[in-house]
Motif scaffolding. Structure first.
Motif, PDB file in Angstrom:
ATOM      1  N   GLY A  78      -0.972 -55.692  -2.709  1.00 35.77           N
ATOM      2  CA  GLY A  78      -1.126 -54.428  -2.524  1.00 35.77           C
ATOM      3  C   GLY A  78       0.252 -53.809  -2.123  1.00 35.77           C
ATOM      4  N   ALA A  79       1.076 -54.224  -1.176  1.00 33.50           N
ATOM      5  CA  ALA A  79       2.306 -53.721  -0.796  1.00 33.50           C
ATOM      6  C   ALA A  79       3.071 -53.763  -2.015  1.00 33.50           C
ATOM      7  CB  ALA A  79       2.992 -54.835   0.370  1.00 33.50           C
ATOM      8  N   LEU A  80       3.277 -54.804  -2.739  1.00 26.25           N
ATOM      9  CA  LEU A  80       4.110 -54.750  -4.029  1.00 26.25           C
ATOM     10  C   LEU A  80       3.801 -54.033  -4.917  1.00 26.25           C
ATOM     11  CD1 LEU A  80       4.522 -58.788  -4.113  1.00 26.25           C
ATOM     12  CD2 LEU A  80       6.158 -57.174  -3.476  1.00 26.25           C
ATOM     13  N   GLU A  81       2.482 -53.344  -5.107  1.00 26.79           N
ATOM     14  CA  GLU A  81       2.080 -52.522  -5.932  1.00 26.79           C
ATOM     15  C   GLU A  81       2.708 -51.171  -5.554  1.00 26.79           C
ATOM     16  OE1 GLU A  81       0.072 -52.216  -8.573  1.00 26.79           O
ATOM     17  OE2 GLU A  81      -0.621 -54.357  -8.704  1.00 26.79           O
ATOM     18  N   LEU A  82       2.641 -50.792  -4.193  1.00 23.26           N
ATOM     19  CA  LEU A  82       3.120 -49.540  -3.640  1.00 23.26           C
ATOM     20  C   LEU A  82       4.790 -49.570  -3.922  1.00 23.26           C
ATOM     21  CD1 LEU A  82       1.036 -49.395  -0.346  1.00 23.26           C
ATOM     22  CD2 LEU A  82       0.667 -47.843  -2.343  1.00 23.26           C
ATOM     23  N   LEU A  83       5.301 -50.888  -3.885  1.00 26.01           N
ATOM     24  CA  LEU A  83       6.694 -50.786  -3.697  1.00 26.01           C
ATOM     25  C   LEU A  83       7.140 -50.529  -5.422  1.00 26.01           C
ATOM     26  CD1 LEU A  83       7.707 -53.238  -1.212  1.00 26.01           C
ATOM     27  CD2 LEU A  83       8.328 -51.101  -1.110  1.00 26.01           C
ATOM     28  N   GLY A  84       6.151 -51.086  -6.121  1.00 30.19           N
ATOM     29  CA  GLY A  84       6.473 -51.079  -7.949  1.00 30.19           C
ATOM     30  C   GLY A  84       7.298 -52.348  -8.259  1.00 30.19           C
ATOM     31  N   VAL A  85       7.227 -53.312  -7.345  1.00 30.37           N
ATOM     32  CA  VAL A  85       8.097 -54.629  -7.746  1.00 30.37           C
ATOM     33  C   VAL A  85       6.949 -55.666  -8.466  1.00 30.37           C
ATOM     34  CG1 VAL A  85       9.347 -56.389  -6.742  1.00 30.37           C
ATOM     35  CG2 VAL A  85       9.454 -54.161  -5.777  1.00 30.37           C
ATOM     36  N   PRO A  86       7.183 -56.013  -9.621  1.00 26.89           N
ATOM     37  CA  PRO A  86       6.251 -56.861 -10.318  1.00 26.89           C
ATOM     38  C   PRO A  86       6.250 -58.267  -9.829  1.00 26.89           C
ATOM     39  CG  PRO A  86       7.433 -55.550 -11.877  1.00 26.89           C
ATOM     40  CD  PRO A  86       8.171 -55.370 -10.522  1.00 26.89           C
ATOM     41  N   TYR A  87       5.182 -58.891  -9.733  1.00 24.04           N
ATOM     42  CA  TYR A  87       4.873 -60.311  -8.985  1.00 24.04           C
ATOM     43  C   TYR A  87       4.028 -61.202  -9.836  1.00 24.04           C
ATOM     44  CZ  TYR A  87       0.532 -57.768  -7.848  1.00 24.04           C
ATOM     45  OH  TYR A  87      -0.639 -56.997  -7.938  1.00 24.04           O
TER      46      TYR A  87
END
Length: 323
Positions: A78-87
């Protein structure tokens, strides 16, 4: 593949869960593999660094080598979604569902997939009287576990009524809720899946032969006493059926990228039962996804690059599936 095109990559490892030690081992292996293939990769421990640094420092994508809470349960996703960094790996909802074994089981049942009988007890339902009656409901032996932990942490195989209290005490150190499960006597197997949606495919099944059938945390990661058979040696029809069930579970849970299901094959009738789906499997020297991939000619290094190349965000993944 032009690995330079993958951009600056963070390998998330360590974290704050009970599986921190294993995560550091997984992450170190992945980091070394990616660097050996020319990827511009760096270690990143979210227990000591702010995730916002990923954006500030220009990371293009993330390989999640975290295990357990805050790494495998949808929180970091969820944090990476908000940051817009693909994982790498599954999205927010799928990660949360798979981390909670009770929720996974509810989906398995709704989809007609086999899983051992179970009882879930919330923190307010664990009176001594109720705990005493669980063996009457599920039979003996049975398994007591925290529903939201991994790597066999907090799990007890209970052989008699007198062992229930200690098993509950151990499990509730890791989770206020409790999952009690019918014990399936038989062989333990695991089966990885790679891909997304209709493109998801099962890798070869691995049969696990642990000392005295005790595949615990120590035997998973820190001894060489456990044997992992791949090819599994199972009859071809059994292997195919396990792969079918695992892919069906993977799709039902909305997984993507990669995952690994753990199952038991009941000795009495050779019926397979799903135990759980792991969305951030181990990548240590003892880990099973690399062993299975190697059986079909995919090296550890190739696997790491393949998984990293598939890194995405929920919104991007939905657009691809909808197109």
């Amino acid at each position: 593949m032009d690995t330079k095109a993958l951009g600056k990559t963070a390998v998330l490892m360590g974290g704050t869960s009970a599986e921190r030690e294993v995560s550091l081992m997984s992450g170190s292996g992945v980091l070394h593999a990616l660097k050996s293939q020319g990827v511009d990769a760096y270690a990143f421990d979210p227990s000591t660094r702010d995730l916002a640094d990923l954006k500030r420092e220009g990371f293009a994508r993330v390989f999640i080598a975290l295990h357990g809470r805050h790494g495998e349960d949808g929180c970091v996703q969820g944090a990476l979604e908000l940051l817009g960094v693909p994982y790498t790996g599954s999205g927010v909802l799928s990660s949360a569902l798979c981390m909670d074994k009770t929720m996974s089981k509810r989906i398995f049942v709704a989809e007609g997939l086999p899983t051992p009988r179970w009882l879930w007890l919330g923190a307010t339902e664990q009176s001594r009287e109720r705990i005493r009656t669980i063996p009457d409901d599920l039979g003996l032996p049975l398994i007591v576990k925290p529903p939201r932990e991994g790597s066999s942490i907090g799990i007890t195989k209970v052989a008699g009524y007198s062992e229930m209290a200690a098993a509950v005490t151990l499990a509730t150190q890791y989770d206020p809720d409790l999952l009690c499960e019918e014990f399936i006597e038989g062989e333990e197997v695991t089966c990885p899946v790679i891909g997304t949606g209709d493109g998801a495919t099962a890798l070869p099944v691995i049969r696990i032969v642990a000392p005295e059938g005790n595949y615990d945390y120590q035997h998973k990661y820190f001894t060489d006493d456990t044997r992992y058979l791949c090819p599994s040696g199972l009859p071809e029809d059994e292997e195919r059926e396990i792969q079918r069930i695992v892919v069906a579970a993977y799709r039902a849970l909305g997984c993507r990228g990669w995952g690994r299901a753990d199952l038991m094959i009941r000795a009495a009738d050779r019926k397979p039962f799903l135990l759980e789906m792991n969305t951030s499997p181990g990548m240590t020297g003892h880990s099973l996804v690399p062993k299975s991939a190697q059986a079909v000619g995919i090296s550890y290094e190739q696997l790491c690059v393949q998984l990293l190349a598939a890194a995405t965000l929920d919104s991007e993944a939905q657009q691809v599936q909808g197109s």
